[in-house]
Scaffold this active site. Structure first.
Site, mmCIF file in Angstrom:
data_model
loop_
_atom_site.group_PDB
_atom_site.id
_atom_site.type_symbol
_atom_site.label_atom_id
_atom_site.label_comp_id
_atom_site.label_asym_id
_atom_site.label_seq_id
_atom_site.Cartn_x
_atom_site.Cartn_y
_atom_site.Cartn_z
ATOM 1 N N GLU A 89 -8.867 -9.967 4.000
ATOM 2 C CA GLU A 89 -9.266 -8.594 3.666
ATOM 3 C C GLU A 89 -10.667 -8.553 3.066
ATOM 4 O O GLU A 89 -10.972 -9.262 2.105
ATOM 5 C CB GLU A 89 -8.242 -7.987 2.691
ATOM 6 C CG GLU A 89 -8.586 -6.550 2.305
ATOM 7 C CD GLU A 89 -7.442 -5.769 1.674
ATOM 8 O OE1 GLU A 89 -6.297 -6.276 1.627
ATOM 9 O OE2 GLU A 89 -7.703 -4.636 1.221
ATOM 10 N N SER A 135 0.843 -1.204 0.000
ATOM 11 C CA SER A 135 0.000 0.000 0.000
ATOM 12 C C SER A 135 0.880 1.257 0.000
ATOM 13 O O SER A 135 0.376 2.358 -0.230
ATOM 14 C CB SER A 135 -0.939 0.005 1.208
ATOM 15 O OG SER A 135 -0.231 -0.261 2.397
HETATM 16 O O1 KIV Z 1 -0.425 -3.439 1.652
HETATM 17 C C1 KIV Z 1 -1.110 -3.383 2.672
HETATM 18 O O2 KIV Z 1 -1.189 -2.358 3.369
HETATM 19 C C2 KIV Z 1 -1.866 -4.572 3.058
HETATM 20 C C3 KIV Z 1 -2.869 -4.414 4.163
HETATM 21 C C4 KIV Z 1 -4.083 -3.764 3.638
HETATM 22 C C5 KIV Z 1 -3.182 -5.709 4.812
HETATM 23 O O3 KIV Z 1 -1.692 -5.608 2.502
#
Ligand code: KIV
Length: 271
Positions: free
Chosen positions: A189, A52
């Site tokens: 998720e 992310s």
């Molecule tokens: O990349 C991320 O932040 C994630 C979380 C949403 C679990 O995979």
């Protein structure tokens, strides 16, 4: 006499023990040294260097563009700020899907070059071989099922997954497959809370939810979302603990005014 309090580091065994005793696991993302220091000191159990970062740090629409080198840079920065938490790093899109050898090579790079403690990869049956191969090198693996953002172009939307029976059954099978392959935990998720609760009871490894209700063994949120740095993102599962966008904007506009008004620096703020 020095009063040095020993910090008990969180390990994959600690998480297993937390599942056994019913203590919930608190996980958050971080991508840099300063934030990692703060959230580690605040007692977060697991820090995820999530892909992310592609969205919240680099401004991309999806997680697909971030590279392995960029993930390693973020992970090494986080590691320098952490004393207690377990640090898990996402293998980014394109660094493990080719085959299990590629997955192992990427995981080894993350561990060697960042000093992280574990990796996370998205998928079920299709990553079973990779999980086993990465584990064979002694690297702990966290799984990720339900909404897997690296597959956004296959899904077409970021809506709730596994609402239909067939997809729910596949998710349950995938959770069993990942557990058997040796994953130490799985992120679930954006799936119905009833399904997540069922899987958490079926599976003996910790299940950490994001948008998966309260019946799982722990929770994870993206740090920038829960701190309100990213006000454009408002899913139902998100609890915002601050509005840092407004706080920072306010502080910075006061600073701009102070400079323009020649109020900053004052006599005590110079040499
Ligand atoms: O990349 C991320 O932040 C994630 C979380 C949403 C679990 O995979």
């Amino acid at each position: 006499m020095s009063v040095h309090k020993e910090i008990k580091k969180v390990t994959t065994n600690t998480l297993q023990e937390m599942k056994r005793t019913g203590e919930k696991i608190a996980m958050l993302t971080a991508y840099d040294y300063s934030m990692a220091r703060i959230i580690d000191a605040a007692g977060v159990d697991v820090i995820l260097v999530g892909d992310s970062a592609s969205n919240v740090m680099a401004g991309h629409e999806t997680t697909l563009p971030i590279t392995l080198d960029q993930m390693i840079y973020h992970a090494a920065s986080v590691i320098r700020g952490v004393n207690r938490a377990l640090v898990v790093v996402d293998l980014p899109f394109g660094s493990y899907q080719g085959n299990s050898k590629e997955a192992l090579t990427s995981a080894i790079r993350v561990m060697k070059e960042s000093g992280a403690h574990a990796v996370k990869i998205e998928g079920g049956k299709e990553i079973e071989e990779s999980v086993k191969r990465i584990l064979s090198a002694g690297i702990p693996v966290m799984g990720h099922l339900g909404l897997t953002p690296q597959s956004i172009y296959k899904f077409g939307t970021y809506s709730v997954r596994a609402k239909e029976e067939e997809e729910a059954k596949r998710l349950i099978q995938d959770a069993h497959t990942l557990e058997k392959a040796g994953c130490f935990a799985i992120v679930l998720e954006k799936i119905p809370a009833s399904l997540a609760t069922y899987v958490a009871k079926e599976i003996s490894i910790p299940l950490i939810g994001i948008g998966a209700g309260s019946g799982v063994d722990g929770q994870v949120l993206v740090l920038h979302d829960m701190l309100g740095l990213n006000m454009g993102f408002n899913p139902r599962f998100l609890r915002r603990y601050l509005n840092l966008f407004e706080e920072i904007q306010g502080a910075v506009s006061t600073y701009v005014d102070d400079v323009k008004q020649k109020d900053f620096p004052n006599a005590n703020e110079q040499y």
